[in-house]
Design a protein around this motif. Structure first.
Motif, PDB file in Angstrom:
ATOM      1  N   GLY A 296       0.821  -1.205   0.000  1.00 13.53           N
ATOM      2  CA  GLY A 296       0.000   0.000   0.000  1.00 13.53           C
ATOM      3  C   GLY A 296       0.856   1.255   0.000  1.00 13.53           C
ATOM      4  N   HIS A 297       1.873   1.249   0.843  1.00 11.57           N
ATOM      5  CA  HIS A 297       2.791   2.388   0.897  1.00 11.57           C
ATOM      6  C   HIS A 297       3.514   2.579  -0.431  1.00 11.57           C
ATOM      7  N   ALA A 298       4.010   1.493  -1.008  1.00  9.02           N
ATOM      8  CA  ALA A 298       4.805   1.577  -2.232  1.00  9.02           C
ATOM      9  C   ALA A 298       3.978   2.028  -3.426  1.00  9.02           C
ATOM     10  N   HIS A 299       2.686   1.684  -3.444  1.00  9.12           N
ATOM     11  CA  HIS A 299       1.843   1.999  -4.593  1.00  9.12           C
ATOM     12  C   HIS A 299       0.861   3.139  -4.329  1.00  9.12           C
ATOM     13  N   GLY A 300       0.980   3.770  -3.171  1.00 11.09           N
ATOM     14  CA  GLY A 300       0.112   4.903  -2.874  1.00 11.09           C
ATOM     15  C   GLY A 300      -1.346   4.515  -2.691  1.00 11.09           C
ATOM     16  N   ILE A 301      -1.591   3.316  -2.150  1.00  7.60           N
ATOM     17  CA  ILE A 301      -2.947   2.839  -1.919  1.00  7.60           C
ATOM     18  C   ILE A 301      -3.231   2.887  -0.413  1.00  7.60           C
ATOM     19  N   PRO A 302      -4.196   3.665   0.034  1.00  4.70           N
ATOM     20  CA  PRO A 302      -4.509   3.700   1.467  1.00  4.70           C
ATOM     21  C   PRO A 302      -4.954   2.324   1.954  1.00  4.70           C
ATOM     22  N   ILE A 303      -4.372   1.860   3.044  1.00  7.39           N
ATOM     23  CA  ILE A 303      -4.771   0.579   3.619  1.00  7.39           C
ATOM     24  C   ILE A 303      -4.520   0.590   5.122  1.00  7.39           C
ATOM     25  N   ASP A 304      -5.527   0.162   5.867  1.00  7.85           N
ATOM     26  CA  ASP A 304      -5.413  -0.013   7.309  1.00  7.85           C
ATOM     27  C   ASP A 304      -5.918  -1.415   7.633  1.00  7.85           C
ATOM     28  N   LEU A 305      -5.201  -2.115   8.496  1.00  7.32           N
ATOM     29  CA  LEU A 305      -5.662  -3.443   8.885  1.00  7.32           C
ATOM     30  C   LEU A 305      -6.924  -3.320   9.728  1.00  7.32           C
ATOM     31  N   PRO A 306      -7.924  -4.178   9.489  1.00 10.48           N
ATOM     32  CA  PRO A 306      -9.111  -4.168  10.350  1.00 10.48           C
ATOM     33  C   PRO A 306      -8.729  -4.471  11.798  1.00 10.48           C
ATOM     34  N   ALA A 307      -9.598  -4.086  12.727  1.00  4.82           N
ATOM     35  CA  ALA A 307      -9.301  -4.299  14.143  1.00  4.82           C
ATOM     36  C   ALA A 307      -9.078  -5.775  14.443  1.00  4.82           C
ATOM     37  N   SER A 308      -9.805  -6.652  13.751  1.00  8.12           N
ATOM     38  CA  SER A 308      -9.616  -8.106  13.885  1.00  8.12           C
ATOM     39  C   SER A 308      -9.515  -8.709  12.491  1.00  8.12           C
ATOM     40  N   HIS A 309      -8.568  -9.626  12.350  1.00  5.03           N
ATOM     41  CA  HIS A 309      -8.401 -10.308  11.072  1.00  5.03           C
ATOM     42  C   HIS A 309      -7.611 -11.585  11.302  1.00  5.03           C
ATOM     43  N   PRO A 310      -8.049 -12.706  10.746  1.00  7.55           N
ATOM     44  CA  PRO A 310      -9.204 -12.858   9.864  1.00  7.55           C
ATOM     45  C   PRO A 310     -10.525 -12.727  10.610  1.00  7.55           C
ATOM     46  N   TYR A 311     -11.575 -12.548   9.857  1.00  6.37           N
ATOM     47  CA  TYR A 311     -12.930 -12.411  10.397  1.00  6.37           C
ATOM     48  C   TYR A 311     -13.859 -13.191   9.467  1.00  6.37           C
ATOM     49  N   ASP A 312     -15.130 -13.259   9.798  1.00  8.34           N
ATOM     50  CA  ASP A 312     -16.092 -13.967   8.960  1.00  8.34           C
ATOM     51  C   ASP A 312     -16.515 -13.054   7.806  1.00  8.34           C
ATOM     52  N   PRO A 313     -16.144 -13.388   6.552  1.00 14.93           N
ATOM     53  CA  PRO A 313     -16.467 -12.498   5.429  1.00 14.93           C
ATOM     54  C   PRO A 313     -17.863 -12.708   4.855  1.00 14.93           C
ATOM     55  N   LEU A 314     -18.609 -13.678   5.366  1.00 16.18           N
ATOM     56  CA  LEU A 314     -19.901 -13.997   4.761  1.00 16.18           C
ATOM     57  C   LEU A 314     -20.871 -12.811   4.729  1.00 16.18           C
ATOM     58  N   PRO A 315     -20.967 -11.987   5.783  1.00 15.06           N
ATOM     59  CA  PRO A 315     -21.892 -10.849   5.688  1.00 15.06           C
ATOM     60  C   PRO A 315     -21.577  -9.916   4.520  1.00 15.06           C
ATOM     61  N   HIS A 316     -20.305  -9.643   4.284  1.00 20.45           N
ATOM     62  CA  HIS A 316     -19.929  -8.762   3.179  1.00 20.45           C
ATOM     63  C   HIS A 316     -20.198  -9.417   1.826  1.00 20.45           C
ATOM     64  N   LEU A 317     -19.876 -10.692   1.716  1.00 20.36           N
ATOM     65  CA  LEU A 317     -20.084 -11.394   0.452  1.00 20.36           C
ATOM     66  C   LEU A 317     -21.573 -11.464   0.113  1.00 20.36           C
ATOM     67  N   ARG A 318     -22.402 -11.748   1.105  1.00 22.03           N
ATOM     68  CA  ARG A 318     -23.833 -11.854   0.853  1.00 22.03           C
ATOM     69  C   ARG A 318     -24.454 -10.496   0.571  1.00 22.03           C
ATOM     70  N   LEU A 319     -23.984  -9.460   1.248  1.00 17.54           N
ATOM     71  CA  LEU A 319     -24.463  -8.113   0.936  1.00 17.54           C
ATOM     72  C   LEU A 319     -24.142  -7.758  -0.508  1.00 17.54           C
ATOM     73  N   ALA A 320     -22.917  -8.068  -0.915  1.00 23.83           N
ATOM     74  CA  ALA A 320     -22.520  -7.755  -2.289  1.00 23.83           C
ATOM     75  C   ALA A 320     -23.416  -8.469  -3.293  1.00 23.83           C
ATOM     76  N   LEU A 321     -23.649  -9.760  -3.061  1.00 26.56           N
ATOM     77  CA  LEU A 321     -24.425 -10.546  -4.013  1.00 26.56           C
ATOM     78  C   LEU A 321     -25.916 -10.244  -3.944  1.00 26.56           C
ATOM     79  N   ALA A 322     -26.335  -9.558  -2.889  1.00 26.86           N
ATOM     80  CA  ALA A 322     -27.722  -9.122  -2.814  1.00 26.86           C
ATOM     81  C   ALA A 322     -28.007  -7.938  -3.735  1.00 26.86           C
ATOM     82  N   THR A 323     -26.956  -7.397  -4.342  1.00 25.97           N
ATOM     83  CA  THR A 323     -27.138  -6.255  -5.248  1.00 25.97           C
ATOM     84  C   THR A 323     -27.221  -6.686  -6.705  1.00 25.97           C
ATOM     85  N   THR A 324     -27.207  -7.986  -6.967  1.00 26.41           N
ATOM     86  CA  THR A 324     -27.147  -8.457  -8.349  1.00 26.41           C
ATOM     87  C   THR A 324     -27.957  -9.725  -8.512  1.00 26.41           C
ATOM     88  N   HIS A 325     -28.268 -10.056  -9.756  1.00 31.96           N
ATOM     89  CA  HIS A 325     -29.015 -11.278 -10.049  1.00 31.96           C
ATOM     90  C   HIS A 325     -28.178 -12.306 -10.803  1.00 31.96           C
TER      91      HIS A 325
END
Length: 218
Positions: free
Chosen positions: A70-99
């Motif tokens: 992130g530093h080398a390529h100028g991409i802002p990045i901060d580690l989440p407070a906890s990681h790894p975490y359960d990604p299912l809520p994000h994945l399902r939210l994303a797929l709820a926007t499409t058919h």
């Protein structure tokens, strides 16, 4: 116009970095991208692998490496407070926007940046609710349709040979990782290297190792 399928899971910092860097990495080329969420954990399990975060030394390196990238390529990045975490809520939210199992770049950007900027808890209930409110046309993110589509996307990725994310499919070939973007660009530009023997013959040699047998120390 050339077409790319981008297999991603929001839990992966490398997928986030590749997502952010993609427009710059492919600048000047004519292409379209299908952003396809998958469940990385299921892919890793299918291949009998351990996730990087399950190996303490690799986990530490991964976090240092992605912060450096992130530093080398100028991409802002901060580690989440906890990681790894359960990604299912994000994945399902994303797929709820499409058919059709593919999300648009705006949806991917909103979710990736919610996870990888600010250093907050990715799965905090209030934050997930606020994120859901910002996403377009969100149906029930915990519904059967989103679950089934995530399963289908993941199975399709495995069938295509995906073993991790980010993974990019183009012209029958698979490119893996943030550092695979340069190779993907070369393929999009019809680099003659891909017409030679290196790609097709690289894995056409026997292995002397038996499955699940440890490598001898000496």
């Amino acid at each position: 116009m050339k077409h790319i399928t981008f297999h991603l899971d929001f839990i992966s910092p490398y997928a986030y970095l590749a997502f952010e860097h993609l427009p710059e990495a492919l600048q000047g080329l004519s292409y379209s991208v299908r952003y396809q969420p998958v469940l990385l954990g299921a892919i890793v399990q299918h291949h009998g692998q351990l996730a990087p975060a399950q190996i303490p030394a690799k986990r530490a390196w991964t976090y240092r490496h992605v912060l450096w990238l992130g530093h080398a390529h100028g991409i802002p990045i901060d580690l989440p407070a906890s990681h790894p975490y359960d990604p299912l809520p994000h994945l399902r939210l994303a797929l709820a926007t499409t058919h059709d199992g593919a999300i648009n770049r705006h949806v991917a950007e909103l979710i990736f940046r919610d996870v990888w900027r600010g250093g907050a808890e990715a799965t905090d209930a209030a934050r997930l609710a606020a994120l859901s409110a910002r996403l377009p046309q969100v149906r029930d993110g915990h519904g059967d349709a989103a679950r089934a589509q995530l399963r289908a996307n993941t199975e399709q990725a495995i069938a295509a040979g995906v073993f991790g994310v980010p993974a990019f499919e183009f012209d029958g070939r698979l490119f893996w990782g943030f550092d695979g973007l340069a190779m993907l660009r070369a393929a999009l530009e019809n680099d003659a290297w891909f017409d030679g023997p290196q790609w097709d013959e690289a894995d056409r040699r026997p292995s002397l190792l038996r499955s699940n047998r440890p490598i001898p120390a000496s």
